[in-house]
Design a protein around this motif. Sequence first.
Motif, PDB file in Angstrom:
ATOM      1  N   ALA A 176      46.988  35.188  37.523  1.00  0.00           N
ATOM      2  CA  ALA A 176      47.054  34.906  38.957  1.00  0.00           C
ATOM      3  C   ALA A 176      48.490  34.970  39.464  1.00  0.00           C
ATOM      4  O   ALA A 176      48.758  35.523  40.538  1.00  0.00           O
ATOM      5  CB  ALA A 176      46.457  33.531  39.246  1.00  0.00           C
ATOM      6  N   ASN A 180      49.815  37.455  42.594  1.00  0.00           N
ATOM      7  CA  ASN A 180      50.314  37.030  43.915  1.00  0.00           C
ATOM      8  C   ASN A 180      51.766  36.588  43.886  1.00  0.00           C
ATOM      9  O   ASN A 180      52.306  36.152  44.907  1.00  0.00           O
ATOM     10  CB  ASN A 180      49.428  35.936  44.503  1.00  0.00           C
ATOM     11  CG  ASN A 180      49.643  34.567  43.870  1.00  0.00           C
ATOM     12  OD1 ASN A 180      50.319  34.438  42.839  1.00  0.00           O
ATOM     13  ND2 ASN A 180      49.055  33.543  44.462  1.00  0.00           N
ATOM     14  N   MET A 192      39.586  34.405  41.198  1.00  0.00           N
ATOM     15  CA  MET A 192      40.119  34.526  39.845  1.00  0.00           C
ATOM     16  C   MET A 192      39.081  34.146  38.801  1.00  0.00           C
ATOM     17  O   MET A 192      39.139  34.627  37.667  1.00  0.00           O
ATOM     18  CB  MET A 192      41.361  33.651  39.672  1.00  0.00           C
ATOM     19  CG  MET A 192      42.612  34.211  40.324  1.00  0.00           C
ATOM     20  SD  MET A 192      43.064  35.874  39.757  1.00  0.00           S
ATOM     21  CE  MET A 192      43.295  35.633  38.000  1.00  0.00           C
ATOM     22  N   LEU A 195      37.063  37.503  38.462  1.00  0.00           N
ATOM     23  CA  LEU A 195      37.804  38.756  38.575  1.00  0.00           C
ATOM     24  C   LEU A 195      37.275  39.821  37.618  1.00  0.00           C
ATOM     25  O   LEU A 195      37.209  41.006  37.969  1.00  0.00           O
ATOM     26  CB  LEU A 195      39.293  38.507  38.316  1.00  0.00           C
ATOM     27  CG  LEU A 195      40.227  39.689  38.559  1.00  0.00           C
ATOM     28  CD1 LEU A 195      40.139  40.167  40.004  1.00  0.00           C
ATOM     29  CD2 LEU A 195      41.672  39.323  38.215  1.00  0.00           C
ATOM     30  N   SER A 298      46.124  35.908  49.768  1.00  0.00           N
ATOM     31  CA  SER A 298      44.937  35.699  48.934  1.00  0.00           C
ATOM     32  C   SER A 298      44.123  36.975  48.755  1.00  0.00           C
ATOM     33  O   SER A 298      43.316  37.072  47.820  1.00  0.00           O
ATOM     34  CB  SER A 298      44.054  34.608  49.550  1.00  0.00           C
ATOM     35  OG  SER A 298      44.742  33.369  49.568  1.00  0.00           O
ATOM     36  N   PHE A 301      43.966  39.079  45.275  1.00  0.00           N
ATOM     37  CA  PHE A 301      43.040  38.893  44.164  1.00  0.00           C
ATOM     38  C   PHE A 301      41.855  39.854  44.262  1.00  0.00           C
ATOM     39  O   PHE A 301      41.329  40.305  43.246  1.00  0.00           O
ATOM     40  CB  PHE A 301      42.567  37.447  44.111  1.00  0.00           C
ATOM     41  CG  PHE A 301      43.692  36.468  43.906  1.00  0.00           C
ATOM     42  CD1 PHE A 301      44.347  36.407  42.692  1.00  0.00           C
ATOM     43  CD2 PHE A 301      44.119  35.640  44.928  1.00  0.00           C
ATOM     44  CE1 PHE A 301      45.402  35.537  42.491  1.00  0.00           C
ATOM     45  CE2 PHE A 301      45.164  34.744  44.743  1.00  0.00           C
ATOM     46  CZ  PHE A 301      45.817  34.698  43.516  1.00  0.00           C
ATOM     47  N   GLU A 304      43.263  43.437  43.445  1.00  0.00           N
ATOM     48  CA  GLU A 304      43.465  43.657  42.015  1.00  0.00           C
ATOM     49  C   GLU A 304      42.260  44.334  41.379  1.00  0.00           C
ATOM     50  O   GLU A 304      42.395  45.053  40.376  1.00  0.00           O
ATOM     51  CB  GLU A 304      43.737  42.316  41.322  1.00  0.00           C
ATOM     52  CG  GLU A 304      44.002  42.404  39.834  1.00  0.00           C
ATOM     53  CD  GLU A 304      45.340  43.051  39.489  1.00  0.00           C
ATOM     54  OE1 GLU A 304      45.544  43.365  38.303  1.00  0.00           O
ATOM     55  OE2 GLU A 304      46.186  43.248  40.400  1.00  0.00           O
TER      56      GLU A 304
END
Length: 462
Positions: A176, A180, A192, A195, A298, A301, A304
Amino acid sequence: MKTTRVPIIPKKQTFAKVDAPHAIDFKAICVFAATGFFLEDDSFFKDEKILQPGTEYVLNANGQIQEQNSFFKWYSKPRDISFKTALAEFTDLFEMIVKEQTGNNRVLLPLSGGLDSRTQAVALKHLKADVHSYSYSFKDGFKEHKISELMAKACAFPFDPFIIPSHYLWEVLDDAAAINNCYSEFTHPRQMAVLKEFKAMEGEFSLGHWGDVFFDRGIAEQDAHLTELDLIYKKVIKKGGLAVASALWKSWDLDGDFESYLKMRIQKLLNQIDIDDKGAKIRAFKSLYWAPRWTSVSLSFFQEAQPVNLPYYDDRMCQFICEIPEQYLADRKLQIEYIKNRDATLARIPWQEQMPFNLYNYENNKLPYNLPYRIKNKISRKMNAIAGKKYIQRNWELQFLGESNDENLRSYLYDASFLEFVDQEVIDSMYNKFKAEDPVFYSHAVSMLLTLSVWNSKFNKS
């Protein structure tokens, strides 16, 4: 030279250099600790700045800002139109944006019990898009995914329910932080926890972020008497935020006091927004400073895992909001009527904020009409409490409470290198108040100290 044009609401932070010493910006970090996001163009370091929304920049070969010019300023010029016309315009614009963003791609749609994603679901169903939907709920918390599943079935969307477990944070904390760069605290992004599942999906996310800000009152009716400064201050300061920020300010021996500094900065930014209507001005402030530095951080995430689209972030939607009468934006009127007009089935599914009512009868969420639901809900919680089940409402409860969580938390808060950056007296005060005095109030303070500890170990190269 390189020219960079930043959208009205950017999806991510873009860093640039300025002619300043490479030193920690302690004042900026105090604001971060109080609010959960950095203000304006602040970063952890004085020589690194964030490019601002609605602005065009010229950067030199070294990535330093040479010139900047604003191409959009938030305004409020409501047109003299009927609600029916506003609704028709919203319908056309929203569906056009969703269609353009979707293209021929499969859409990954997070559904919730609220209105923003429901509005997207209506548009995507109407457009016959290829959608894979999902939702999540906290373990032992409100079963939000049950409402989402009803919506998915009504739209014939494939659906995945995810349950956010306890203790997941410590296994993904390093990942994480890499995603970020510690520009937001870690207990909010439930993404997360899933993910891995996100990365296995195929498609592009369509996210409803910022719809609740655009399509509601800029200020609550009960707060209308407050000044603009007090409204923003009340909104941005988190519970326990002032306590931890003031303690850090004092421990770092910064000039003056933190509260005066923050209010001065907020007032200066408010003065730059040329809008008379108080609600519209507050909405503009949030869109300028809150959306890019908290909401958008945010998004990293999601990014990603898969590409991200945001219909409410579109420049045309921002301009549309500036020209719609405030009374049409208030109380989610446009979204509610859009959903009812396009899909009555979705409109009849319960609205989480107004449980157990839906978009046709939510105004009955008052005594005596809501009494049976309230009694049933209270009995259910008491029975769970008797059985030893704690009702989970917030992510930090899953990640900070319990012996194992506490051991992990303390390992970060009392890390030797972090104790060189933050006085142990500050850490002891916030941690002990969280444990023994008021965990709800001081959870944010502890979460921010955790974030700063991770940043200090990974990114503090001053």
